[in-house]
Design an enzyme around this catalytic site. Structure first.
Site, PDB file in Angstrom:
ATOM      1  N   SER A   1     -10.290   1.915  -5.707  1.00 32.58           N
ATOM      2  CA  SER A   1     -10.646   2.121  -7.197  1.00 32.58           C
ATOM      3  C   SER A   1     -11.735   1.500  -7.724  1.00 32.58           C
ATOM      4  O   SER A   1     -12.147   1.662  -8.911  1.00 32.58           O
ATOM      5  CB  SER A   1      -9.363   1.649  -7.870  1.00 32.58           C
ATOM      6  OG  SER A   1      -9.160   0.375  -7.648  1.00 32.58           O
ATOM      7  N   ASP A   2     -12.121   0.241  -6.881  1.00 37.87           N
ATOM      8  CA  ASP A   2     -13.598  -0.307  -7.192  1.00 37.87           C
ATOM      9  C   ASP A   2     -14.218  -0.623  -6.332  1.00 37.87           C
ATOM     10  O   ASP A   2     -14.735  -1.778  -5.890  1.00 37.87           O
ATOM     11  CB  ASP A   2     -12.910  -1.830  -7.832  1.00 37.87           C
ATOM     12  CG  ASP A   2     -14.067  -2.594  -8.665  1.00 37.87           C
ATOM     13  OD1 ASP A   2     -14.815  -2.013  -9.101  1.00 37.87           O
ATOM     14  OD2 ASP A   2     -13.902  -3.918  -8.675  1.00 37.87           O
ATOM     15  N   LEU A   3     -14.897   0.470  -5.631  1.00 37.27           N
ATOM     16  CA  LEU A   3     -15.772   0.465  -4.551  1.00 37.27           C
ATOM     17  C   LEU A   3     -17.067   0.165  -5.277  1.00 37.27           C
ATOM     18  O   LEU A   3     -17.825   1.037  -5.726  1.00 37.27           O
ATOM     19  CB  LEU A   3     -15.896   1.705  -3.698  1.00 37.27           C
ATOM     20  CG  LEU A   3     -16.620   1.816  -2.466  1.00 37.27           C
ATOM     21  CD1 LEU A   3     -16.206   0.775  -1.443  1.00 37.27           C
ATOM     22  CD2 LEU A   3     -16.861   3.082  -1.970  1.00 37.27           C
TER      23      LEU A   3
END
Length: 237
Positions: free
Chosen positions: A168-170
């Site tokens: 979700s936070d690449l």
């Protein structure tokens, strides 16, 4: 196969890997205590401000769970209490444990703590530190990367996607490169396994936006559209 064990101490719940020689207790997660003992060796910037520890011969990363955004200005570290098993920290521990067993290049989870506080809880996660690893964003400030390194980054993301893991936070600070320029992925808070879908493109879009943002902060950042295409081509190969 997971080998985790569980401690219950004064309402706190701790998961830990018994295969890693570490005497785990509440003080293991106390960064002030570890500093006084000479075990805290540094920290990394960011919302959660991860701390580096050296304990029993192991180099570790301790990450307190911290909120960002508007909510983070009101409440930095407390989360709604829905039970230990459903907590973000234990979900991340379980996901890391499973991904590590699958051979993905992710940190090995060592211990996690859930601390109830009324109707809320706070939490910390400890993982093994990846030796001599630096965030991609920092490496790109120093020099150009050869095409095979960009391809390796794409392959790491592609393997993650092949197992259905939605990061979700690449971003370019959650991709680490070690001394051999091998890529690892970190920070799987709020991540989950899903069937294939548009989220895979969204992961890459988020990574691209983070590179563009770093370029605005550091105009001399060493990367180009051809480097980006190397990443994309190996994600989707």
């Amino acid at each position: 196969m997971n080998t985790r064990e569980r401690l219950n101490i004064n309402g706190q719940v701790i998961w830990y890997d018994p295969q890693i020689s570490l005497r785990v207790s509440p003080s293991t997660f106390d960064t002030d205590y570890q500093f006084r003992q000479g075990n805290r060796t540094g920290s990394a910037p960011g919302r959660s401000k991860a701390h580096f520890l050296h304990l029993n011969g192991h180099d570790l990363v301790l990450r307190p769970y911290r909120r960002g955004g508007l909510m983070g200005k009101i409440n930095r570290s407390l989360y709604l209490r829905l039970g230990a098993e459903r907590s973000r920290v234990f979900r991340e521990y379980s996901l890391l444990e499973w991904m590590h067993e699958q051979g993905l290049a992710v940190p090995r989870p060592v211990a996690a703590r859930y601390v109830p506080a009324g109707g809320f809880y706070r939490a910390e996660l400890i993982t093994l530190r990846i030796p001599q690893a630096k965030p991609l964003a920092d490496v790109l400030q120093e020099s150009e990367l050869p095409p095979e390194v960009w391809s390796g980054i794409g392959q790491a993301i592609g393997r993650m996607h092949a197992l259905g893991v939605d990061h979700s936070d690449l971003n370019c600070r959650n991709i680490l490169l070690d001394a051999q320029m091998q890529a690892s992925l970190i920070d799987f808070d709020k991540c989950r396994c899903r069937a294939k879908g548009a989220w895979q493109d969204h992961n890459l879009s988020r990574l691209r936006r983070s590179l563009d943002k770093e370029s605005r902060k550091h105009p001399a950042l060493f990367w180009s559209d051809s480097d980006w295409e190397s990443v994309r081509s190996f994600v989707y190969e």
